[in-house]
Scaffold this motif. Structure first.
Motif, PDB file in Angstrom:
ATOM      1  N   UNK A  90     -18.831 -28.414  -9.669  1.00 26.55           N
ATOM      2  CA  UNK A  90     -19.850 -29.350  -9.204  1.00 26.55           C
ATOM      3  C   UNK A  90     -20.286 -28.927  -7.807  1.00 26.55           C
ATOM      4  N   UNK A  91     -21.586 -28.855  -7.584  1.00 34.37           N
ATOM      5  CA  UNK A  91     -22.101 -28.500  -6.263  1.00 34.37           C
ATOM      6  C   UNK A  91     -22.017 -29.730  -5.370  1.00 34.37           C
ATOM      7  N   UNK A  92     -21.335 -29.593  -4.237  1.00 31.27           N
ATOM      8  CA  UNK A  92     -21.215 -30.663  -3.250  1.00 31.27           C
ATOM      9  C   UNK A  92     -22.253 -30.510  -2.154  1.00 31.27           C
ATOM     10  N   UNK A  93     -22.536 -29.261  -1.758  1.00 28.21           N
ATOM     11  CA  UNK A  93     -23.571 -29.024  -0.757  1.00 28.21           C
ATOM     12  C   UNK A  93     -24.088 -27.598  -0.910  1.00 28.21           C
ATOM     13  N   UNK A  94     -25.311 -27.414  -0.446  1.00 26.81           N
ATOM     14  CA  UNK A  94     -25.963 -26.112  -0.460  1.00 26.81           C
ATOM     15  C   UNK A  94     -26.711 -25.998   0.856  1.00 26.81           C
ATOM     16  N   UNK A  95     -26.605 -24.831   1.512  1.00 27.19           N
ATOM     17  CA  UNK A  95     -27.282 -24.689   2.797  1.00 27.19           C
ATOM     18  C   UNK A  95     -27.908 -23.315   2.946  1.00 27.19           C
ATOM     19  N   UNK A  96     -28.945 -23.304   3.793  1.00 26.56           N
ATOM     20  CA  UNK A  96     -29.631 -22.081   4.197  1.00 26.56           C
ATOM     21  C   UNK A  96     -29.364 -21.974   5.690  1.00 26.56           C
ATOM     22  N   UNK A  99     -29.082 -25.207   7.922  1.00 22.81           N
ATOM     23  CA  UNK A  99     -29.854 -26.289   7.307  1.00 22.81           C
ATOM     24  C   UNK A  99     -29.257 -26.691   5.963  1.00 22.81           C
ATOM     25  N   UNK A 100     -28.847 -27.937   5.877  1.00 21.57           N
ATOM     26  CA  UNK A 100     -28.314 -28.468   4.621  1.00 21.57           C
ATOM     27  C   UNK A 100     -29.490 -28.823   3.717  1.00 21.57           C
ATOM     28  N   UNK A 101     -29.433 -28.398   2.475  1.00 22.39           N
ATOM     29  CA  UNK A 101     -30.531 -28.592   1.533  1.00 22.39           C
ATOM     30  C   UNK A 101     -30.286 -29.815   0.656  1.00 22.39           C
ATOM     31  N   UNK A 102     -31.376 -30.396   0.186  1.00 25.37           N
ATOM     32  CA  UNK A 102     -31.273 -31.511  -0.754  1.00 25.37           C
ATOM     33  C   UNK A 102     -31.117 -30.919  -2.148  1.00 25.37           C
ATOM     34  N   UNK A 103     -30.064 -31.334  -2.831  1.00 27.21           N
ATOM     35  CA  UNK A 103     -29.755 -30.845  -4.166  1.00 27.21           C
ATOM     36  C   UNK A 103     -29.863 -32.014  -5.134  1.00 27.21           C
ATOM     37  N   UNK A 104     -30.652 -31.836  -6.206  1.00 31.70           N
ATOM     38  CA  UNK A 104     -30.839 -32.892  -7.201  1.00 31.70           C
ATOM     39  C   UNK A 104     -30.144 -32.485  -8.499  1.00 31.70           C
ATOM     40  N   UNK A 105     -29.244 -33.340  -8.983  1.00 31.94           N
ATOM     41  CA  UNK A 105     -28.617 -33.069 -10.280  1.00 31.94           C
ATOM     42  C   UNK A 105     -29.647 -33.362 -11.361  1.00 31.94           C
ATOM     43  N   UNK A 106     -29.913 -32.377 -12.198  1.00 35.75           N
ATOM     44  CA  UNK A 106     -30.969 -32.462 -13.197  1.00 35.75           C
ATOM     45  C   UNK A 106     -30.416 -32.830 -14.571  1.00 35.75           C
ATOM     46  N   UNK A 117     -23.674 -27.830 -15.119  1.00 38.18           N
ATOM     47  CA  UNK A 117     -24.561 -28.796 -14.486  1.00 38.18           C
ATOM     48  C   UNK A 117     -25.765 -28.047 -13.939  1.00 38.18           C
ATOM     49  N   UNK A 118     -26.946 -28.552 -14.247  1.00 35.78           N
ATOM     50  CA  UNK A 118     -28.199 -27.962 -13.784  1.00 35.78           C
ATOM     51  C   UNK A 118     -28.649 -28.753 -12.554  1.00 35.78           C
ATOM     52  N   UNK A 119     -29.029 -28.016 -11.502  1.00 36.12           N
ATOM     53  CA  UNK A 119     -29.484 -28.624 -10.254  1.00 36.12           C
ATOM     54  C   UNK A 119     -30.855 -28.079  -9.871  1.00 36.12           C
ATOM     55  N   UNK A 133     -22.753 -22.372  -0.571  1.00 43.79           N
ATOM     56  CA  UNK A 133     -22.457 -23.568  -1.365  1.00 43.79           C
ATOM     57  C   UNK A 133     -21.018 -24.008  -1.173  1.00 43.79           C
ATOM     58  N   UNK A 134     -20.830 -25.320  -1.225  1.00 46.23           N
ATOM     59  CA  UNK A 134     -19.492 -25.874  -1.336  1.00 46.23           C
ATOM     60  C   UNK A 134     -19.439 -26.514  -2.708  1.00 46.23           C
ATOM     61  N   UNK A 135     -18.455 -26.114  -3.501  1.00 46.61           N
ATOM     62  CA  UNK A 135     -18.322 -26.607  -4.867  1.00 46.61           C
ATOM     63  C   UNK A 135     -16.938 -27.219  -5.069  1.00 46.61           C
ATOM     64  N   UNK A 136     -16.843 -28.061  -6.080  1.00 45.46           N
ATOM     65  CA  UNK A 136     -15.561 -28.651  -6.456  1.00 45.46           C
ATOM     66  C   UNK A 136     -15.242 -28.192  -7.870  1.00 45.46           C
ATOM     67  N   UNK A 137     -14.036 -27.672  -8.026  1.00 51.34           N
ATOM     68  CA  UNK A 137     -13.516 -27.248  -9.326  1.00 51.34           C
ATOM     69  C   UNK A 137     -12.265 -28.069  -9.630  1.00 51.34           C
TER      70      UNK A 137
END
Length: 165
Positions: A90-96, A99-106, A117-119, A133-137
């Protein structure tokens, strides 16, 4: 729009999933009945859609983060859009950069004991480089990188591209 899509790339039973909404239009994601992934930008007066050429029904046996679609047409704002798949995480955060980006679970796709999971992510304009990315497994939190379609080396100075490092 649905009648146009149904001609050759009809959605599966889950139908269309919202990726992005903006003043210029809306972006949707779907899976076809033969397991290809598709997206469409729809503005009311025009649309642009594309689908993968082969089925994508196998979820990675190991956790993975992958780009599915990228470019201007994958954003409903005047931005650069990205559709990604996270297999077994699961994506917890994504950044450039910072800058932290807004991630929408689709959408969440399940096959047996595996989950994909599609984002959807919108970036401010054309972007190159690598996202962090920071993800949770199942075994906890992890850091990953996600290369974009263009590397920082491919971007010429002065062409207005943002570079993520």
């Amino acid at each position: 729009m649905l009648s146009e899509i149904a001609k050759g790339d009809a959605p599966d039973r889950a139908g269309l999933s919202l990726v992005s909404v903006g003043a210029k239009g809306t972006v949707f994601f779907w899976m076809t009945t033969d397991a290809r992934h598709c997206s469409v930008f729809y503005s009311g007066t025009a649309s642009a859609s594309s689908c993968s050429t082969k089925p994508d029904d196998v979820i990675s046996p190991a956790p993975a983060l992958n780009r599915l679609r990228e470019g201007d047409v994958y954003s409903a704002r005047s931005a650069y859009g990205l559709i990604i798949a996270a297999d077994r995480e699961t994506v917890r955060s994504l950044s450039c950069g910072d800058e932290r980006l807004v991630v929408r679970r689709v959408r969440v796709l399940k096959t047996g004991d595996a989950t994909r999971t599609i984002y959807g992510v919108e970036l401010d304009g054309r972007t190159a480089g690598t996202l962090r990315a920071e993800v949770v497994r199942a075994d906890g939190r992890h850091k990953e990188t996600l290369p974009l379609g263009n590397t920082a080396d491919e971007v010429t100075a002065g062409h207005g591209w943002k570079v993520c490092a």
